[in-house]
Structures are given as C-alpha cells and as structure tokens.
Design a protein around this motif. Structure first.
Motif, PDB file in Angstrom:
ATOM      1  N   GLN A 128       5.859   5.025  36.153  1.00 43.56           N
ATOM      2  CA  GLN A 128       5.702   4.328  34.876  1.00 43.56           C
ATOM      3  C   GLN A 128       6.335   2.938  34.920  1.00 43.56           C
ATOM      4  OE1 GLN A 128       7.352   6.926  31.912  1.00 43.56           O
ATOM      5  NE2 GLN A 128       5.774   8.488  32.213  1.00 43.56           N
ATOM      6  N   ASP A 135       4.196   0.708  37.178  1.00 41.12           N
ATOM      7  CA  ASP A 135       2.980   0.325  36.459  1.00 41.12           C
ATOM      8  C   ASP A 135       3.272  -0.812  35.486  1.00 41.12           C
ATOM      9  OD1 ASP A 135       1.460   2.221  37.784  1.00 41.12           O
ATOM     10  OD2 ASP A 135       1.405   3.637  36.101  1.00 41.12           O
ATOM     11  N   ARG A 136       4.409  -0.743  34.821  1.00 36.16           N
ATOM     12  CA  ARG A 136       4.756  -1.759  33.827  1.00 36.16           C
ATOM     13  C   ARG A 136       5.072  -3.098  34.469  1.00 36.16           C
ATOM     14  NH1 ARG A 136       7.073  -0.373  29.449  1.00 36.16           N
ATOM     15  NH2 ARG A 136       5.072   0.587  29.153  1.00 36.16           N
ATOM     16  N   ALA A 157       4.432  -4.206  37.471  1.00 42.11           N
ATOM     17  CA  ALA A 157       3.416  -4.757  38.369  1.00 42.11           C
ATOM     18  C   ALA A 157       2.197  -5.261  37.606  1.00 42.11           C
ATOM     19  CB  ALA A 157       2.996  -3.701  39.393  1.00 42.11           C
ATOM     20  N   ASP A 158       2.187  -5.094  36.306  1.00 37.95           N
ATOM     21  CA  ASP A 158       1.105  -5.593  35.463  1.00 37.95           C
ATOM     22  C   ASP A 158       1.082  -7.125  35.529  1.00 37.95           C
ATOM     23  OD1 ASP A 158       1.173  -6.862  32.503  1.00 37.95           O
ATOM     24  OD2 ASP A 158      -0.487  -5.447  32.651  1.00 37.95           O
ATOM     25  N   LYS A 159      -0.104  -7.706  35.587  1.00 37.49           N
ATOM     26  CA  LYS A 159      -0.179  -9.166  35.773  1.00 37.49           C
ATOM     27  C   LYS A 159       0.482  -9.945  34.650  1.00 37.49           C
ATOM     28  CE  LYS A 159      -4.813 -10.022  33.907  1.00 37.49           C
ATOM     29  NZ  LYS A 159      -6.116 -10.597  34.211  1.00 37.49           N
ATOM     30  N   TRP A 160       0.372  -9.477  33.403  1.00 38.30           N
ATOM     31  CA  TRP A 160       0.993 -10.212  32.301  1.00 38.30           C
ATOM     32  C   TRP A 160       2.509 -10.127  32.390  1.00 38.30           C
ATOM     33  CZ3 TRP A 160      -2.795 -13.016  31.350  1.00 38.30           C
ATOM     34  CH2 TRP A 160      -4.078 -12.546  31.107  1.00 38.30           C
ATOM     35  N   SER A 161       3.035  -8.974  32.779  1.00 39.01           N
ATOM     36  CA  SER A 161       4.481  -8.825  32.924  1.00 39.01           C
ATOM     37  C   SER A 161       5.005  -9.743  34.019  1.00 39.01           C
ATOM     38  CB  SER A 161       4.850  -7.374  33.250  1.00 39.01           C
ATOM     39  OG  SER A 161       4.522  -6.520  32.189  1.00 39.01           O
ATOM     40  N   MET A 179      -1.921  -8.895  23.499  1.00 40.05           N
ATOM     41  CA  MET A 179      -1.460  -8.437  24.808  1.00 40.05           C
ATOM     42  C   MET A 179      -0.088  -9.019  25.150  1.00 40.05           C
ATOM     43  SD  MET A 179      -1.775  -6.490  27.327  1.00 40.05           S
ATOM     44  CE  MET A 179      -3.385  -5.837  27.004  1.00 40.05           C
ATOM     45  N   THR A 217       3.208  -6.838  25.840  1.00 41.51           N
ATOM     46  CA  THR A 217       3.920  -7.028  27.104  1.00 41.51           C
ATOM     47  C   THR A 217       5.389  -7.339  26.860  1.00 41.51           C
ATOM     48  OG1 THR A 217       1.904  -7.790  28.207  1.00 41.51           O
ATOM     49  CG2 THR A 217       4.015  -8.435  29.204  1.00 41.51           C
ATOM     50  N   HIS A 246       7.290  -4.274  25.600  1.00 41.20           N
ATOM     51  CA  HIS A 246       7.567  -3.328  26.686  1.00 41.20           C
ATOM     52  C   HIS A 246       8.711  -3.836  27.567  1.00 41.20           C
ATOM     53  CE1 HIS A 246       4.341  -0.602  25.811  1.00 41.20           C
ATOM     54  NE2 HIS A 246       3.400  -1.506  25.986  1.00 41.20           N
TER      55      HIS A 246
END
Length: 149
Positions: free
Chosen positions: A33, A36-37, A39-43, A71, A75, A78
């Motif tokens: 989890q 995933d968070r 490695a997200d492009k926006w993060s 988004m 982001t 999170h």
C-alpha cells in the motif's frame, strides 16, 4: 503466537527477506500500500516540487502538468496522512494553505532523486532497447505478452 498466525491483518512476513519477492502481493499488505502510494506519478511530482521549499496549492497545480484539482487534493491528503507532507493553514482571509515536506518526506525525496539520476544516466540505453524491441515486434519476431484484464 501460534505458527501461521499473522501479527496483524496487514503484516507481510516476506518483507524482511530481501529476495526477488520483497513485498507481499496481497492487497492488504501495508508495504504494498505504501509503495503504491509513493510510486504514484502525482505523488512523485509533488514530493519533487516540495523538496526544499514550501508551496501553495495553486503553485503545485500550476507546476504539475495535467493534474486535476481533485487529484492533487487527494494526493496531498494521502501524503499528509502518511506523514510525508505538512499542511499549514494560515488564519487570513482568504485562507492561505502551504504545503511542505516533513523530515520523513525529505528522506523519501533523497531516494526519489536517486531513481531520477539513474533514469537520466540510462535513458539512452532504455531508448535503444525500446527501438530494438519495437523493430523486432513490428517484424513479427517478438511476441509481446498478452494483455491481462
């Protein structure tokens, strides 16, 4: 604790063994989890932009090409929940909200920067490999893996 009993529902026993399977593929695995968070492009883009400076929401949105307001809001929430970003609301009218990396977020940025440096160093090799693959694929000598649903 009995054999086979998990320490918690999100405990991933395989994460301490740094072999080919470094994290559990189960959806409830906490390591998965987190990966995933972050490695997200926006993060990744938000963390990179916040490195070493504080920014307002509108500044971030202007700098991150293609991100919607919804988004970016999700982001940042999170990242704040995960302790990577600090949100500061200033008591002025209209309200001013600033975002900055926490120390934890700053340490993650160092890792992200290493990945960016690796990518910049090897981008020529990757482009060449793609060309070889695409040429072979167009000639029918490469069978790309079938799409999974």
């Amino acid at each position: 604790m009995e054999d086979g009993t998990l320490m918690s529902h999100s405990y991933c026993p395989d994460t301490v063994d740094y072999t080919a399977k470094q994290w559990d593929s189960r959806e409830d695995c906490e390591v998965r989890q987190i990966l995933d968070r972050i490695a997200d492009k926006w993060s990744l883009l938000a963390i990179a932009l916040l490195a070493g400076r504080t920014m307002r929401f509108t500044e971030l949105q202007r700098e991150i090409d293609g991100v919607s307001q919804r988004m970016l809001t999700r982001t940042l929430r999170h990242l704040e929940r995960d302790g990577l970003v600090r949100r500061t609301v200033h008591p002025v009218v209209p309200p001013r909200v600033d975002y900055a990396l926490t120390d934890l977020g700053g340490s993650l940025h160092e890792t992200i920067q290493a990945l960016v440096t690796w990518t910049e160093t090897h981008q020529g090799e990757i482009a060449a490999a793609r060309t070889v693959y695409d040429t072979a694929s167009a000639a029918g000598s490469v069978n790309p893996a079938p799409a999974t649903s």
